[in-house]
Design a protein around this motif. Structure first.
Motif, PDB file in Angstrom:
ATOM      1  N   TRP A   9       0.732  -1.101  -0.066  1.00  0.00           N
ATOM      2  CA  TRP A   9       0.081   0.080   0.092  1.00  0.00           C
ATOM      3  C   TRP A   9       0.998   1.233  -0.113  1.00  0.00           C
ATOM      4  CZ3 TRP A   9      -4.780  -0.895  -1.263  1.00  0.00           C
ATOM      5  CH2 TRP A   9      -5.167  -2.152  -0.954  1.00  0.00           C
ATOM      6  N   ASN A  10       2.094   1.125   0.362  1.00  0.00           N
ATOM      7  CA  ASN A  10       3.031   2.435   0.800  1.00  0.00           C
ATOM      8  C   ASN A  10       4.454   1.916   0.536  1.00  0.00           C
ATOM      9  OD1 ASN A  10       3.352   4.715   1.452  1.00  0.00           O
ATOM     10  ND2 ASN A  10       3.346   4.318   3.672  1.00  0.00           N
ATOM     11  N   PRO A  11       4.767   1.800  -0.946  1.00  0.00           N
ATOM     12  CA  PRO A  11       6.009   1.201  -1.222  1.00  0.00           C
ATOM     13  C   PRO A  11       7.278   2.250  -1.163  1.00  0.00           C
ATOM     14  CG  PRO A  11       4.691   1.647  -3.101  1.00  0.00           C
ATOM     15  CD  PRO A  11       3.679   1.612  -2.118  1.00  0.00           C
ATOM     16  N   ASP A  12       8.184   1.977  -0.424  1.00  0.00           N
ATOM     17  CA  ASP A  12       9.197   2.926  -0.485  1.00  0.00           C
ATOM     18  C   ASP A  12       9.714   3.524  -1.866  1.00  0.00           C
ATOM     19  OD1 ASP A  12      11.678   4.342  -0.104  1.00  0.00           O
ATOM     20  OD2 ASP A  12      12.403   2.651   1.483  1.00  0.00           O
ATOM     21  N   PRO A  13       9.483   5.003  -1.738  1.00  0.00           N
ATOM     22  CA  PRO A  13       9.811   5.583  -3.112  1.00  0.00           C
ATOM     23  C   PRO A  13      11.276   5.388  -3.569  1.00  0.00           C
ATOM     24  CG  PRO A  13       8.784   7.098  -1.494  1.00  0.00           C
ATOM     25  CD  PRO A  13       8.854   5.757  -0.697  1.00  0.00           C
ATOM     26  N   ASN A  14      12.083   5.238  -2.447  1.00  0.00           N
ATOM     27  CA  ASN A  14      13.665   4.940  -3.017  1.00  0.00           C
ATOM     28  C   ASN A  14      13.719   3.614  -3.896  1.00  0.00           C
ATOM     29  OD1 ASN A  14      14.695   7.313  -1.882  1.00  0.00           O
ATOM     30  ND2 ASN A  14      14.487   6.444   0.095  1.00  0.00           N
ATOM     31  N   ARG A  18      14.732   2.934  -7.804  1.00  0.00           N
ATOM     32  CA  ARG A  18      15.860   2.123  -8.258  1.00  0.00           C
ATOM     33  C   ARG A  18      15.227   1.140  -9.370  1.00  0.00           C
ATOM     34  NH1 ARG A  18      19.944  -0.042  -3.790  1.00  0.00           N
ATOM     35  NH2 ARG A  18      21.237  -1.323  -5.443  1.00  0.00           N
ATOM     36  N   ALA A  19      13.867   0.609  -8.945  1.00  0.00           N
ATOM     37  CA  ALA A  19      13.507  -0.398 -10.124  1.00  0.00           C
ATOM     38  C   ALA A  19      13.241   0.218 -11.151  1.00  0.00           C
ATOM     39  CB  ALA A  19      12.381  -1.059  -9.224  1.00  0.00           C
ATOM     40  N   ASP A 123      -4.452  -3.767 -10.625  1.00  0.00           N
ATOM     41  CA  ASP A 123      -4.750  -3.003  -9.401  1.00  0.00           C
ATOM     42  C   ASP A 123      -3.945  -3.455  -8.104  1.00  0.00           C
ATOM     43  OD1 ASP A 123      -6.483  -1.675  -7.657  1.00  0.00           O
ATOM     44  OD2 ASP A 123      -8.126  -3.207  -7.648  1.00  0.00           O
ATOM     45  N   HIS A 124      -3.008  -2.712  -8.109  1.00  0.00           N
ATOM     46  CA  HIS A 124      -2.017  -2.834  -7.240  1.00  0.00           C
ATOM     47  C   HIS A 124      -1.079  -1.359  -6.982  1.00  0.00           C
ATOM     48  CE1 HIS A 124       1.385  -4.621  -4.835  1.00  0.00           C
ATOM     49  NE2 HIS A 124       0.748  -5.923  -4.987  1.00  0.00           N
ATOM     50  N   PRO A 125      -1.087  -1.101  -5.730  1.00  0.00           N
ATOM     51  CA  PRO A 125      -0.345   0.250  -5.666  1.00  0.00           C
ATOM     52  C   PRO A 125       0.998   0.291  -6.023  1.00  0.00           C
ATOM     53  CG  PRO A 125      -1.913  -0.211  -3.760  1.00  0.00           C
ATOM     54  CD  PRO A 125      -1.896  -1.493  -4.736  1.00  0.00           C
ATOM     55  N   ALA A 126       1.718  -0.941  -5.654  1.00  0.00           N
ATOM     56  CA  ALA A 126       3.160  -1.177  -5.785  1.00  0.00           C
ATOM     57  C   ALA A 126       3.604  -0.986  -7.376  1.00  0.00           C
ATOM     58  CB  ALA A 126       3.837  -2.084  -5.233  1.00  0.00           C
ATOM     59  N   LEU A 168      14.146  -7.709  -7.757  1.00  0.00           N
ATOM     60  CA  LEU A 168      12.624  -8.356  -7.375  1.00  0.00           C
ATOM     61  C   LEU A 168      12.061  -7.675  -6.474  1.00  0.00           C
ATOM     62  CD1 LEU A 168      10.571 -10.654  -7.166  1.00  0.00           C
ATOM     63  CD2 LEU A 168      12.293 -12.155  -6.168  1.00  0.00           C
ATOM     64  N   LEU A 169      10.908  -7.418  -6.571  1.00  0.00           N
ATOM     65  CA  LEU A 169      10.290  -6.412  -5.332  1.00  0.00           C
ATOM     66  C   LEU A 169       9.120  -7.593  -4.864  1.00  0.00           C
ATOM     67  CD1 LEU A 169       9.507  -3.136  -7.550  1.00  0.00           C
ATOM     68  CD2 LEU A 169      11.299  -3.706  -5.671  1.00  0.00           C
ATOM     69  N   ASP A 170       9.194  -7.616  -3.676  1.00  0.00           N
ATOM     70  CA  ASP A 170       8.494  -8.663  -2.742  1.00  0.00           C
ATOM     71  C   ASP A 170       7.317  -8.075  -1.930  1.00  0.00           C
ATOM     72  OD1 ASP A 170       7.334 -10.437  -1.109  1.00  0.00           O
ATOM     73  OD2 ASP A 170       9.348 -11.372  -0.577  1.00  0.00           O
ATOM     74  N   ALA A 171       6.032  -7.770  -2.484  1.00  0.00           N
ATOM     75  CA  ALA A 171       4.993  -7.514  -1.702  1.00  0.00           C
ATOM     76  C   ALA A 171       4.097  -8.443  -0.970  1.00  0.00           C
ATOM     77  CB  ALA A 171       4.286  -6.400  -2.365  1.00  0.00           C
ATOM     78  N   GLY A 172       4.649  -9.786  -0.949  1.00  0.00           N
ATOM     79  CA  GLY A 172       4.083 -10.757  -0.243  1.00  0.00           C
ATOM     80  C   GLY A 172       3.111 -11.412  -1.360  1.00  0.00           C
TER      81      GLY A 172
END
Ligand code: TXA
Ligand code: MG
Length: 321
Positions: A9-14, A18-19, A123-126, A168-172
């Motif tokens: 819901w609130n991914p780190d902007p840094n 980077r990605a 439909d995914h904020p990240a 790889l971004l891991d949001a569960g």
């Protein structure tokens, strides 16, 4: 490979920045969506898109979906008529992919040489933050090796592609667990190319007409539907509750069962779901767990065709073939 846990819901902007810069520089970034994890590349950079095919071992005649962070971006990639505009308004962001006439600058690496392009706004904020920061449409198939079950968590992405991606971004775990519904809006009717997260009933109600099923011609147009797909390394057999016994050739003591009805046989592992939607969310992960546990065979219950059940049936059918 860089690996980062992020808050959906609130991914780190840094981390997003980077990605995004990896995407802009032509690299590969795996990221979560509401359906399954995607393997992303800059969709306007043909060399970056080619890397997706190499990493997955994907046949080059299977076109990719371009992912957008705003509905308005569709107009810069495809011809949008009134029907398409209304559909976008009603279903985006969400698990519905539209196949539309492509504008000429969409790379042939994305369309596999077709005159159409597939578009979707997840439909995914990240995912939306990443696409927005990358400032380009993101071409992204499911982040699995070609033919394997789609990844519903970051562990599955790492297992299939860890040595082939830049980040790889891991949001569960994802919500839906099966891929988006793909419809073709280039003709007069509405063609259902792949059942998925957006239920067919909801689409039929919206369009006020039955969805057409792809004949051989349309199957040629959606090459992805030709291949064996979504398959774990173990054989998958279908069980229809009430109709048939578990086939004799299957030894339950070395097999896993997945479904909604408790089976009478005693399986080495039994995973029961309380709804079609939790079945959809857990099936691909279940395939991978059964593999990892060294089982010999997987038996899956054939679900009802309502709602997400139609997409489950499609994936089970392809996995078992
Ligand atoms: O939920 C999803 O759709 C996921 C996430 C990552 O967004 N993506 C996904 O992509 O499932 P992929 O590449 O695994 O499946 C895309 C499907 C394939 O069946 C492909 O053949 C079809 O969409 N497709 C793509 N472009 C097409 C086009 N121009 N015409 C017809 N079918 C197309
Ligand atoms: Mg796929």
């Amino acid at each position: 490979m860089f690996y980062f846990k992020i808050d959906r819901w609130n991914p780190d902007p840094n981390i997003i920045a980077r990605a995004a810069s990896i995407l802009r520089d032509g690299g590969l970034a795996a990221f979560p969506t509401e359906t399954v994890y995607g393997l992303g590349a800059n969709g306007l950079n043909p060399d970056a898109v080619k890397k997706i095919f190499r990493a997955k071992g994907r046949p080059v005649d299977n076109p990719l979906i371009l992912h957008l962070s705003e509905p308005g971006q569709a107009r810069s990639l495809a011809e949008i008529d009134d029907r398409a505009a209304e559909t976008i308004k009603a279903f985006w962001p969400g698990p519905l992919t539209l196949v539309l006439p492509a504008l000429p600058h969409v790379p042939r690496e994305v369309t596999a040489g077709l005159s159409t392009v597939a578009l979707r706004m997840p439909d995914h904020p990240a995912a939306l933050a990443l696409i927005d920061a990358a400032q380009c449409p993101v071409a992204a198939p499911s982040a699995n090796r070609s033919g394997r079950p789609s990844p519903t968590d970051a562990e599955a992405v790492a297992a299939d592609l860890g040595d082939r991606i830049d980040i790889l971004l891991d949001a569960g775990s994802v919500d839906v667990g099966l891929e988006s519904t793909v419809i073709d809006l280039t003709g007069r009717g509405v063609l259902l190319l792949r059942p998925g997260g957006a239920p067919a009933e909801k689409l039929e109600k919206f369009f006020g007409e039955p969805l057409e099923s792809p004949g051989d011609d349309a199957r040629k147009r959606s090459p992805g539907t030709r291949y064996r797909h979504y398959a774990p390394a173990l054989p998958v057999s279908i069980w229809r509750p009430g109709e048939e016994e578990i086939p004799r050739s299957i030894d339950p003591s070395t097999s896993g069962f997945m479904g909604m009805t408790p089976p009478s046989a005693h399986f080495a592992r039994t995973v029961l779901f309380d709804s079609e939607s939790s079945y959809a969310r857990g099936m691909f992960a279940g395939f991978r767990h059964f593999e990892a546990e060294g089982l010999r065979h997987i038996v899956v219950e054939w679900p009802r065709s309502q709602g997400i059940g139609l997409a489950l049936q499609d994936r089970i059918w392809r996995a078992s073939n």
